[in-house]
Motif scaffolding. Structure first.
Motif, PDB file in Angstrom:
ATOM      1  N   MET A 217      67.038  -4.745  26.698  1.00  0.00           N
ATOM      2  CA  MET A 217      66.976  -5.784  27.740  1.00  0.00           C
ATOM      3  C   MET A 217      65.562  -5.973  28.275  1.00  0.00           C
ATOM      4  SD  MET A 217      70.466  -4.713  29.778  1.00  0.00           S
ATOM      5  CE  MET A 217      70.114  -5.764  31.187  1.00  0.00           C
ATOM      6  N   ASP A 218      64.644  -5.098  27.863  1.00  0.00           N
ATOM      7  CA  ASP A 218      63.252  -5.157  28.322  1.00  0.00           C
ATOM      8  C   ASP A 218      62.525  -6.256  27.536  1.00  0.00           C
ATOM      9  OD1 ASP A 218      60.437  -4.672  28.607  1.00  0.00           O
ATOM     10  OD2 ASP A 218      60.880  -2.640  29.280  1.00  0.00           O
ATOM     11  N   ALA A 219      62.179  -7.350  28.197  1.00  0.00           N
ATOM     12  CA  ALA A 219      61.560  -8.497  27.524  1.00  0.00           C
ATOM     13  C   ALA A 219      60.209  -8.140  26.908  1.00  0.00           C
ATOM     14  CB  ALA A 219      61.404  -9.657  28.512  1.00  0.00           C
ATOM     15  N   ALA A 220      59.426  -7.334  27.624  1.00  0.00           N
ATOM     16  CA  ALA A 220      58.101  -6.957  27.111  1.00  0.00           C
ATOM     17  C   ALA A 220      58.234  -6.089  25.870  1.00  0.00           C
ATOM     18  CB  ALA A 220      57.309  -6.219  28.194  1.00  0.00           C
ATOM     19  N   LEU A 221      59.197  -5.184  25.881  1.00  0.00           N
ATOM     20  CA  LEU A 221      59.422  -4.312  24.725  1.00  0.00           C
ATOM     21  C   LEU A 221      59.909  -5.145  23.534  1.00  0.00           C
ATOM     22  CD1 LEU A 221      59.317  -1.251  24.039  1.00  0.00           C
ATOM     23  CD2 LEU A 221      61.777  -1.196  24.461  1.00  0.00           C
ATOM     24  N   ARG A 222      60.803  -6.083  23.809  1.00  0.00           N
ATOM     25  CA  ARG A 222      61.303  -6.977  22.760  1.00  0.00           C
ATOM     26  C   ARG A 222      60.164  -7.755  22.126  1.00  0.00           C
ATOM     27  NH1 ARG A 222      62.629 -12.367  22.621  1.00  0.00           N
ATOM     28  NH2 ARG A 222      64.438 -13.001  21.352  1.00  0.00           N
ATOM     29  N   ARG A 223      59.280  -8.296  22.966  1.00  0.00           N
ATOM     30  CA  ARG A 223      58.156  -9.076  22.457  1.00  0.00           C
ATOM     31  C   ARG A 223      57.216  -8.198  21.625  1.00  0.00           C
ATOM     32  NH1 ARG A 223      57.436 -13.585  20.311  1.00  0.00           N
ATOM     33  NH2 ARG A 223      55.246 -14.116  20.120  1.00  0.00           N
ATOM     34  N   ASP A 224      56.973  -6.982  22.107  1.00  0.00           N
ATOM     35  CA  ASP A 224      56.096  -6.051  21.386  1.00  0.00           C
ATOM     36  C   ASP A 224      56.661  -5.771  20.003  1.00  0.00           C
ATOM     37  OD1 ASP A 224      54.097  -4.218  20.807  1.00  0.00           O
ATOM     38  OD2 ASP A 224      55.104  -2.567  21.833  1.00  0.00           O
ATOM     39  N   TYR A 225      57.975  -5.549  19.924  1.00  0.00           N
ATOM     40  CA  TYR A 225      58.619  -5.268  18.635  1.00  0.00           C
ATOM     41  C   TYR A 225      58.497  -6.460  17.701  1.00  0.00           C
ATOM     42  CZ  TYR A 225      62.280  -4.394  15.204  1.00  0.00           C
ATOM     43  OH  TYR A 225      62.972  -4.225  14.028  1.00  0.00           O
ATOM     44  N   ILE A 226      58.796  -7.661  18.195  1.00  0.00           N
ATOM     45  CA  ILE A 226      58.773  -8.858  17.354  1.00  0.00           C
ATOM     46  C   ILE A 226      57.373  -9.131  16.832  1.00  0.00           C
ATOM     47  CG2 ILE A 226      59.039 -11.370  17.401  1.00  0.00           C
ATOM     48  CD1 ILE A 226      61.488 -10.967  19.189  1.00  0.00           C
ATOM     49  N   VAL A 227      56.365  -8.998  17.684  1.00  0.00           N
ATOM     50  CA  VAL A 227      54.980  -9.237  17.256  1.00  0.00           C
ATOM     51  C   VAL A 227      54.575  -8.223  16.191  1.00  0.00           C
ATOM     52  CG1 VAL A 227      52.572  -9.163  17.996  1.00  0.00           C
ATOM     53  CG2 VAL A 227      54.251 -10.401  19.358  1.00  0.00           C
ATOM     54  N   ARG A 228      54.914  -6.957  16.414  1.00  0.00           N
ATOM     55  CA  ARG A 228      54.571  -5.922  15.427  1.00  0.00           C
ATOM     56  C   ARG A 228      55.219  -6.217  14.077  1.00  0.00           C
ATOM     57  NH1 ARG A 228      54.412   0.161  17.941  1.00  0.00           N
ATOM     58  NH2 ARG A 228      53.389  -0.293  19.922  1.00  0.00           N
ATOM     59  N   ARG A 229      56.514  -6.585  14.123  1.00  0.00           N
ATOM     60  CA  ARG A 229      57.232  -6.850  12.877  1.00  0.00           C
ATOM     61  C   ARG A 229      56.699  -8.108  12.191  1.00  0.00           C
ATOM     62  NH1 ARG A 229      59.562  -5.332   9.514  1.00  0.00           N
ATOM     63  NH2 ARG A 229      61.694  -6.116   9.515  1.00  0.00           N
ATOM     64  N   GLN A 230      56.381  -9.141  12.979  1.00  0.00           N
ATOM     65  CA  GLN A 230      55.803 -10.350  12.392  1.00  0.00           C
ATOM     66  C   GLN A 230      54.514 -10.023  11.643  1.00  0.00           C
ATOM     67  OE1 GLN A 230      55.448 -12.810  15.886  1.00  0.00           O
ATOM     68  NE2 GLN A 230      57.040 -14.213  15.201  1.00  0.00           N
ATOM     69  N   ASN A 231      53.635  -9.305  12.322  1.00  0.00           N
ATOM     70  CA  ASN A 231      52.358  -8.951  11.696  1.00  0.00           C
ATOM     71  C   ASN A 231      52.567  -8.103  10.451  1.00  0.00           C
ATOM     72  OD1 ASN A 231      50.945 -10.341  13.648  1.00  0.00           O
ATOM     73  ND2 ASN A 231      50.631  -8.546  14.938  1.00  0.00           N
ATOM     74  N   GLN A 232      53.501  -7.166  10.535  1.00  0.00           N
ATOM     75  CA  GLN A 232      53.790  -6.301   9.390  1.00  0.00           C
ATOM     76  C   GLN A 232      54.287  -7.115   8.196  1.00  0.00           C
ATOM     77  OE1 GLN A 232      57.004  -3.577  10.120  1.00  0.00           O
ATOM     78  NE2 GLN A 232      56.932  -2.689   8.086  1.00  0.00           N
ATOM     79  N   ILE A 233      55.215  -8.029   8.440  1.00  0.00           N
ATOM     80  CA  ILE A 233      55.800  -8.815   7.357  1.00  0.00           C
ATOM     81  C   ILE A 233      54.769  -9.753   6.746  1.00  0.00           C
ATOM     82  CG2 ILE A 233      57.480 -10.645   6.864  1.00  0.00           C
ATOM     83  CD1 ILE A 233      59.313  -9.241   8.953  1.00  0.00           C
ATOM     84  N   VAL A 234      53.973 -10.424   7.602  1.00  0.00           N
ATOM     85  CA  VAL A 234      52.956 -11.352   7.093  1.00  0.00           C
ATOM     86  C   VAL A 234      51.890 -10.599   6.304  1.00  0.00           C
ATOM     87  CG1 VAL A 234      51.119 -12.949   7.743  1.00  0.00           C
ATOM     88  CG2 VAL A 234      53.347 -13.119   8.832  1.00  0.00           C
ATOM     89  N   GLU A 235      51.467  -9.436   6.819  1.00  0.00           N
ATOM     90  CA  GLU A 235      50.469  -8.642   6.102  1.00  0.00           C
ATOM     91  C   GLU A 235      51.008  -8.165   4.756  1.00  0.00           C
ATOM     92  OE1 GLU A 235      49.362  -5.572   8.782  1.00  0.00           O
ATOM     93  OE2 GLU A 235      48.279  -6.907  10.141  1.00  0.00           O
ATOM     94  N   GLU A 236      52.301  -7.766   4.726  1.00  0.00           N
ATOM     95  CA  GLU A 236      52.904  -7.335   3.470  1.00  0.00           C
ATOM     96  C   GLU A 236      52.981  -8.500   2.489  1.00  0.00           C
ATOM     97  OE1 GLU A 236      56.648  -5.711   4.615  1.00  0.00           O
ATOM     98  OE2 GLU A 236      55.811  -3.776   5.233  1.00  0.00           O
ATOM     99  N   LYS A 237      53.311  -9.708   3.001  1.00  0.00           N
ATOM    100  CA  LYS A 237      53.379 -10.876   2.134  1.00  0.00           C
ATOM    101  C   LYS A 237      51.994 -11.216   1.593  1.00  0.00           C
ATOM    102  CE  LYS A 237      55.151 -15.590   1.936  1.00  0.00           C
ATOM    103  NZ  LYS A 237      55.887 -16.654   2.661  1.00  0.00           N
ATOM    104  N   TRP A 238      50.999 -11.152   2.477  1.00  0.00           N
ATOM    105  CA  TRP A 238      49.624 -11.422   2.044  1.00  0.00           C
ATOM    106  C   TRP A 238      49.204 -10.406   0.968  1.00  0.00           C
ATOM    107  CZ3 TRP A 238      45.416 -13.966   1.191  1.00  0.00           C
ATOM    108  CH2 TRP A 238      44.204 -13.300   1.030  1.00  0.00           C
ATOM    109  N   ALA A 239      49.525  -9.127   1.210  1.00  0.00           N
ATOM    110  CA  ALA A 239      49.144  -8.078   0.258  1.00  0.00           C
ATOM    111  C   ALA A 239      49.815  -8.308  -1.089  1.00  0.00           C
ATOM    112  CB  ALA A 239      49.508  -6.706   0.817  1.00  0.00           C
ATOM    113  N   ARG A 240      51.109  -8.733  -1.070  1.00  0.00           N
ATOM    114  CA  ARG A 240      51.805  -8.997  -2.329  1.00  0.00           C
ATOM    115  C   ARG A 240      51.168 -10.159  -3.084  1.00  0.00           C
ATOM    116  NH1 ARG A 240      56.435  -7.933   0.790  1.00  0.00           N
ATOM    117  NH2 ARG A 240      56.779 -10.148   1.135  1.00  0.00           N
TER     118      ARG A 240
END
Length: 320
Positions: A217-240
């Motif tokens: 329910m923590d909005a800041a924690l939710r945002r932190d998770y989503i941003v981290r995962r977005q960056n991780q996925i985009v970086e993995e796609k770029w690396a591939r």
């Protein structure tokens, strides 16, 4: 770097869809997610109760917790980040990790974690006998040993006489949420079932589940998770994509080199064949000349002066 900056905007359209998908992912997360686990287990009481369930013979009255602690010991040495690193009132060290994916490297990972934990405890100039007890605890939803146990505890023992223990002050503990044996307390089994996705009325599980829901329910924690995962996925796609591009370039280069090598080999083979044919033609011409000269009444010395070999002359004599 310039190329990466130029190409990354191609992934910007992915962000809108990613954010929607990751918002759904966030709502479905449980304690088996390491991001949620490290956040929830920053609660001293929850962590202390869990460690006491796992190690009932170790008296713990308080814990100093360092969540997702990073240990870097040198530029050329692989660092490590613990989900949870804590010390109790007697300086005993507890490394607790949620290991969801079986990468088949858990024993070596535990070995490295233990060495990094010791690095933190042993300051320069301190003698080895001042090293505190150290426990590495891995919580897994899978049974890496396929024995059905919920709890696997490892210490160093003599291979020739297993009653002799090294007593170096370390223990490695692997918890298996897929266990089937009756080998742990009811509360610890209930927690491991909870890790596996099975809810219960156990009081500790209810407290952990409440902490998980409050975290989500923590909005800041939710945002932190989503941003981290977005960056991780985009970086993995770029690396591939980068890897595929490099692979295609390497493949073309290798193909060109292989083509050149094949061409050289074919050229050598063709040259040998052409040389053989030319040699045969020259031999036939020389033999024909020798036969004509002999028929015209020339002697061997005349043929030799004309550049005809002794072998060809002998052969011509047999054919006349």
């Amino acid at each position: 770097m310039e190329k990466q900056t130029k190409d990354l905007p191609r992934f910007q359209d992915d962000y809108a869809n990613l954010e929607r998908d990751l918002a759904k992912e966030w709502d479905s997360l449980g304690i088996d997610n390491d991001f949620i686990f490290y956040y929830v287990m920053q609660d001293e009481t929850l962590l202390m109760d869990l460690v006491q369930m796992i190690l009932p013979d170790v008296p713990i009255s308080r814990l100093e917790i360092q969540a997702q602690k990073t240990v870097d010991v040198g530029l050329d040495i692989h660092g490590v980040r613990f989900d949870i690193f804590a010390k109790d009132q007697d300086e005993r060290a507890f490394t607790v990790e949620m290991q969801v994916v079986n990468r088949h490297d858990l024993p070596k990972r535990i070995r490295y974690y233990k060495s990094m934990a010791d690095t933190q405890m042993l300051e320069k100039g301190v003698s080895y006998d001042e090293l505190s007890e150290s426990y590495v605890i891995m919580i897994c939803p899978f049974d890496m040993f396929d024995m059905g146990l919920h709890l696997y505890t490892f210490t160093y023992r003599c291979m020739e006489d297993t009653s002799i223990e090294l007593k170096d002050g370390t223990k490695s503990i692997i918890l298996n949420a897929a266990g089937t044996a009756n080998d742990v307390s009811g509360s610890l089994k209930a927690f491991l079932d909870y890790v596996a996705g099975k809810m219960s009325e156990d009081s500790y599980v209810r407290r952990v589940d409440m902490a998980v829901e409050l975290a989500k329910m923590d909005a800041a924690l939710r945002r932190d998770y989503i941003v981290r995962r977005q960056n991780q996925i985009v970086e993995e796609k770029w690396a591939r994509e980068k890897g595929r591009a490099e692979g295609r370039a390497e493949g073309r280069a290798e193909g060109r080199e292989e083509g050149r090598a094949e061409g050289r080999a074919e050229g050598r083979a063709e040259g040998r064949e052409e040389g053989r044919e030319e040699g045969l033609a020259e031999g036939r011409n020389e033999l024909a000349q020798a036969i004509r000269m002999l028929k015209d009444g020339k002697v061997q010395d005349d043929l030799i002066l004309a550049g005809i070999s002794k072998e060809t002359i002998d052969m011509a004599n047999t054919l006349i």
